[in-house]
Every structure is written in C-alpha cells, then in structure tokens.
Design a protein around this motif. Structure first.
Motif, PDB file in Angstrom:
ATOM      1  N   LEU A   1     127.487  39.036   5.837  1.00 15.35           N
ATOM      2  CA  LEU A   1     126.273  39.847   5.733  1.00 15.35           C
ATOM      3  C   LEU A   1     125.033  38.951   5.724  1.00 15.35           C
ATOM      4  N   ALA A   2     125.136  37.813   5.037  1.00 13.53           N
ATOM      5  CA  ALA A   2     124.018  36.877   5.017  1.00 13.53           C
ATOM      6  C   ALA A   2     123.743  36.324   6.415  1.00 13.53           C
ATOM      7  N   ILE A   3     124.794  36.041   7.158  1.00 16.39           N
ATOM      8  CA  ILE A   3     124.627  35.539   8.527  1.00 16.39           C
ATOM      9  C   ILE A   3     124.006  36.615   9.412  1.00 16.39           C
ATOM     10  N   ALA A   4     124.423  37.863   9.229  1.00 17.77           N
ATOM     11  CA  ALA A   4     123.826  38.958  10.001  1.00 17.77           C
ATOM     12  C   ALA A   4     122.333  39.081   9.716  1.00 17.77           C
ATOM     13  N   LEU A   5     121.956  38.904   8.455  1.00 15.79           N
ATOM     14  CA  LEU A   5     120.537  38.920   8.095  1.00 15.79           C
ATOM     15  C   LEU A   5     119.796  37.762   8.768  1.00 15.79           C
ATOM     16  N   ARG A  34     118.601  38.092  12.386  1.00 11.70           N
ATOM     17  CA  ARG A  34     117.411  38.919  12.611  1.00 11.70           C
ATOM     18  C   ARG A  34     116.133  38.081  12.657  1.00 11.70           C
ATOM     19  N   ARG A  35     116.216  36.854  12.201  1.00  3.36           N
ATOM     20  CA  ARG A  35     115.035  35.999  12.096  1.00  3.36           C
ATOM     21  C   ARG A  35     114.342  35.864  13.450  1.00  3.36           C
ATOM     22  N   GLY A  36     113.050  36.188  13.476  1.00  2.00           N
ATOM     23  CA  GLY A  36     112.271  36.089  14.699  1.00  2.00           C
ATOM     24  C   GLY A  36     112.450  37.262  15.644  1.00  2.00           C
ATOM     25  N   HIS A  37     113.249  38.279  15.249  1.00  2.00           N
ATOM     26  CA  HIS A  37     113.497  39.433  16.131  1.00  2.00           C
ATOM     27  C   HIS A  37     113.385  40.730  15.339  1.00  2.00           C
ATOM     28  N   HIS A  38     112.320  40.855  14.564  1.00  2.00           N
ATOM     29  CA  HIS A  38     112.142  42.048  13.735  1.00  2.00           C
ATOM     30  C   HIS A  38     111.743  43.266  14.559  1.00  2.00           C
ATOM     31  N   HIS A  39     111.076  43.046  15.679  1.00  2.00           N
ATOM     32  CA  HIS A  39     110.621  44.159  16.514  1.00  2.00           C
ATOM     33  C   HIS A  39     111.263  44.026  17.893  1.00  2.00           C
ATOM     34  N   GLN A  40     112.442  44.596  18.023  1.00  2.00           N
ATOM     35  CA  GLN A  40     113.215  44.461  19.257  1.00  2.00           C
ATOM     36  C   GLN A  40     113.009  45.644  20.188  1.00  2.00           C
ATOM     37  N   TRP A  58     125.314  45.582  10.497  1.00  2.00           N
ATOM     38  CA  TRP A  58     125.139  44.467  11.442  1.00  2.00           C
ATOM     39  C   TRP A  58     124.337  44.906  12.664  1.00  2.00           C
ATOM     40  N   VAL A  59     124.788  46.016  13.269  1.00  2.00           N
ATOM     41  CA  VAL A  59     124.192  46.476  14.522  1.00  2.00           C
ATOM     42  C   VAL A  59     122.741  46.894  14.308  1.00  2.00           C
ATOM     43  N   ARG A 118     122.814  40.459  18.446  1.00  2.00           N
ATOM     44  CA  ARG A 118     122.708  39.133  17.830  1.00  2.00           C
ATOM     45  C   ARG A 118     123.586  39.014  16.585  1.00  2.00           C
ATOM     46  N   ALA A 119     123.684  40.076  15.784  1.00  2.00           N
ATOM     47  CA  ALA A 119     124.462  40.008  14.544  1.00  2.00           C
ATOM     48  C   ALA A 119     125.938  39.711  14.805  1.00  2.00           C
TER      49      ALA A 119
END
Length: 470
Positions: free
Chosen positions: A14-18, A21-27, A169-170, A176-177
């Motif tokens: 779960l931490a890796i999935a979070l 998301r870094r740098g891709h908050h608005h996809q 994740w999705v 990416r997740a």
C-alpha cells in the motif's frame, strides 16, 4: 508470526502504491490507463512479468504436474517458451501500431484501421466477455493460499478486503500502482518459490525410492490424444499470450519500440521458477501428502517445510500476485467500457466511468467467487478461445490490409462460436484444441474479406524495421 509477516508485506504494498502517485496527482485518461506511454524498461518488464508471475501459475503448475505429470509439464512450459520469440517480433509491431493510432486499448487499433464502430464494439465486447472469469480466479487462488492459516474470518470478508485493496491501487494512480507493486511482488515471489522448492528438494532425500514407491511424476506418460492437445494448445496459447487485451494495454505503456523488444529478450528469466515448482509437486506426490485439492500442493508443502515467518512471506507473495493481476484486468476492462463502448465521454468522465466499471466488476467477482466459482472456472478454460480470435485482425492491421468490417466481425463471431461450441459439446477432434479450429476458421474468413478490397497504400508496420529506432 506468519500473520504478522503477511500483514507487514501487504502494508508495504500500500505504501508503494501511494509512492507511485508521486508527481501524478492530476491524471488524464491516457496517463491513468497507459501511463502516457512513459514507462522505461524496468517498469514495463515488471508489469509484464507481473501478469505472468501470477497466482494461477504458482498454484496451477504444481497442481497440474501433481495430477497429470509429464503431459502437463510439456504443454505448460512449451507454450510459454514459444510465446517469447513470438512476442520478440510481434510485440514491438503492436506497440508501433498503438503509437501510430494513439491507442489506449486494443479496440482502438481496430477502430482506427478498419474505420468501423461495429468492429470496435465487437472487439471490446469479446475482450470483456472472456476477461470476466479472471477476477473470480484470483479470489479463488487467494482463498486457497490463505485457508492454511485457519483465520476465523468468513471468506467473503477476505475477498472484499482484497477487492478494496485492488481498487485502492487503481484509484490512486491507475496503471502506475500495479507496475510499482509488481517489483515488490516479483522479488518476493522468487524468494518464496525458491525457498519452497529448495526445502522440498532437501526433504525429498528422506523419502522412499520413487522406483519402489511407484510415485514418480515422470511415470505419468501422455497418450497420443494428450500430445495432440498439448501441441495444438501450445500454438494457440503462444499467440493468445501476446494479443490478450491486458498484454496489449501493457505494451502501450512502453516509451519506445526498442524497450519493448529488449524486454522480450529478458522475459525468459520468468522460467526460473518452474524447476522449483516441479520439486514442490514431486515432493507432494512422493510423500503422499493429503491434499484437499491439487491446487493446495504449493501451500501445503510450504506450510509443512518452511518456518512460520517464511509461510507468511510466501502467502503474501501469492496474495500480491493475485492482486496485481486483478488490478491489471480491471485496468483492461475499465477503458474498454468507458472509452470504447461509451463514446462521447470527456477525458475526466472516461477515467471516473472506468472506476465505476471496475468497482462493479470487483463486486461481481466477489459474488461469483462465493456462489458460482465452478461456473467461472469452466468459463476460464475458454479464455484463450476468445482472446486469441483478435490475432487475425491484428495481423491485418500490421500488414496494412484492407478488410471488409463485416468480414472482421463475422470471423470473430464464427471463431468464438465454433471454439466454444466444440468445447461445450465435447466434440472430439482427435485431441486438437477447439480454440485452434476456431482461430483457423476466423483467419480464413478474414482472408476472404481481404480479397474483396484493394490493398491500402500504406507501409505495413511489419516492414518498418528499416526505419530509425525509437
């Protein structure tokens, strides 16, 4: 201790999935579904292997070897070995077609090449129909892994938690997740399989001689009919392996054609785990270990031979395998509905619409795992019957052949109906896989349709290896 290890690994995922998301908050939708085609070699490799290092392989290979011996081993290993050279040539061409058409899904290729809404819808529906059983399969495998812990938790709670995790994740960062989590999952899966295999091999030294016990797996010889089925299935599945809708979507995440081809060279590393899984099956058979079902062989041997904390790691690796594949299937089905079946949606609506479709699909899979698992398993055996039927159309796209849309749809429907009809009717063709019969029929109809129209004045993608590398 096993439970603690298991929970820690799941929390780490779960931490890796979070982090993904870094740098891709608005996809946008393209970034959400195929990472805007930005994945380099490492992420693309682990994402693709994540699909093959599945819970079905880890549980299914020992189970099939335990039950059917040499016949199963020949078939299973042969189709994967053949799929890699097929993919070495085919996958970069498919990637190039996707880049030419700015495609997100496999159905996009058909819409742009054949210029037909009917072809697009037919290909999308075909993919969705034959992908549906995969969710149930992942949950069934997950339950088979976790039942050895004896947790006093209803199975529906376990499948619900798994579905929520996959959806989390999705929803976080799309494709990416699972790509990032696949790195953790594959490393752990290799450790788990090697540990179980080595433990089984060492423990086998204390068992009676197989020639006296009469329990050697190699003694289970295939019949002529089984060999015919194995060889025809090898051809069918090697092709289907490369043109499955989720595989094509994964290819579209790659940054370049060169990366896609280079990854195919490394893909045979996947075969590393099979000798160890064979030793697990061999030990389970020779030791006379009581199994509720053949699918229990891997976890039963692991629980019997490995220390408690390692059992938790093995179970967590298998659970992540199920969840990564489940997330990949969700990300294949979602855009097929919101992007291909529902035209006219905005970019944002496509992304949120796909998330709704994914939530409904996960809910359906939970219910089917609880009440209709036997039916879903039967449907799953027909998976390659359906997904492989897109292959003739894919080759027409790569060869820049003009084919009547009616012929494309007719070939697809005929291939599906003939394959499924022969299988459900239990019609014996001397062991020949009915899916291959359907595929040949489909290809013949498509070839006939190509003779009715003049060839397009395009450079076939199959002949573009002379162009500068991308």
């Amino acid at each position: 201790m096993a439970t603690v290890t298991f929970c820690l690994v799941i929390l780490l995922s779960l931490a890796i999935a979070l982090y993904s998301r870094r740098g891709h908050h608005h996809q946008g939708s393209r970034d959400f579904f195929v990472a805007s085609g930005q994945f380099g070699g490492v992420l693309l490799f682990f994402l693709a292997v994540g699909e093959t290092y599945s819970i079905g392989s880890v549980l299914g290979f020992p189970a099939g070897t335990f039950s059917h011996g040499t016949a199963f081993v020949i078939w299973f290993l042969s189709y994967i070995v053949l799929a890699y050279p097929v993919g070495y040539f085919l996958n970069p061409w498919i990637w190039q077609a996707g880049r030419d058409h700015n495609a997100i899904t496999m159905a996009d290729l058909f819409r742009h090449h054949f210029g037909s809404r009917a072809v697009e819808v037919a290909m999308a529906l075909n993919a969705i129909l034959f992908l549906i059983p995969f969710g149930d399969l992942q949950f069934t495998g997950l339950l088979a892994v976790l039942q050895g812990f004896g947790w006093p938790v209803p199975t529906v709670v376990i499948t619900t938690v798994a579905a929520v995790t996959a959806f989390f994740w999705v929803a976080l960062s799309g494709i990416r997740a699972p790509a990032y989590v696949s790195i953790l999952k594959d490393v752990m899966m290799i450790v788990a399989v090697v540990a179980a295999g080595v433990a089984a091999l060492l423990a086998s030294g204390h068992l009676p001689d197989v020639r006296q016990a009469g329990q050697d797996i190699a003694q289970i010889r295939p019949t002529g009919r089984e060999e015919a089925f194995a060889m025809s299935t090898v051809v069918l599945q090697a092709i289907g392996f490369c043109v499955a809708p989720q595989t094509i979507a994964f290819l579209f995440t790659g940054r370049s054609r060169r990366i896609v081809r280079r990854n195919q060279i490394l893909m045979p590393l996947y075969m590393l785990m099979f000798p160890f899984l064979y030793w697990v099956a061999d030990y389970a058979r020779r030791s006379g270990m009581p199994l509720h079902a053949p699918n229990d062989a891997f976890m039963a041997v692991s629980l019997a031979l490995l220390p408690g904390w390692m059992d938790g790691l093995v179970a967590a690796a298998c659970a992540l395998s199920a969840l990564v594949v489940l997330a990949g299937i969700c990300l294949a089905i979602g855009p097929l509905v919101s992007h291909n079946l529902l035209h006219g949606l905005s970019d944002r609506q496509q992304r949120y619409g796909a998330q709704i479709v994914i939530a409904v699909y996960l809910l359906f899979s939970i219910v089917s795992a609880a009440h209709a698992s036997g039916v879903m398993i039967k449907f799953n055996t027909m998976y390659y019957f359906g997904v492989t039927q897109v292959a003739p159309g894919i080759f027409a796209i790569l060869a820049a052949r003009a084919v009547s849309p009616a012929a494309v749809v007719a070939g697809l429907v005929a291939g599906d109906l003939l394959s499924v009809g022969l299988y459900l009717g239990d019609i014996d063709l001397g062991g020949i896989n009915p899916g291959l019969v359907g595929l040949v029929t489909n290809a013949a109809i498509l070839w006939g349709g190509s003779r009715l129209l003049p060839s397009r004045a395009l450079v076939p993608i199959l002949r573009r290896d002379e162009m500068p590398r991308q």
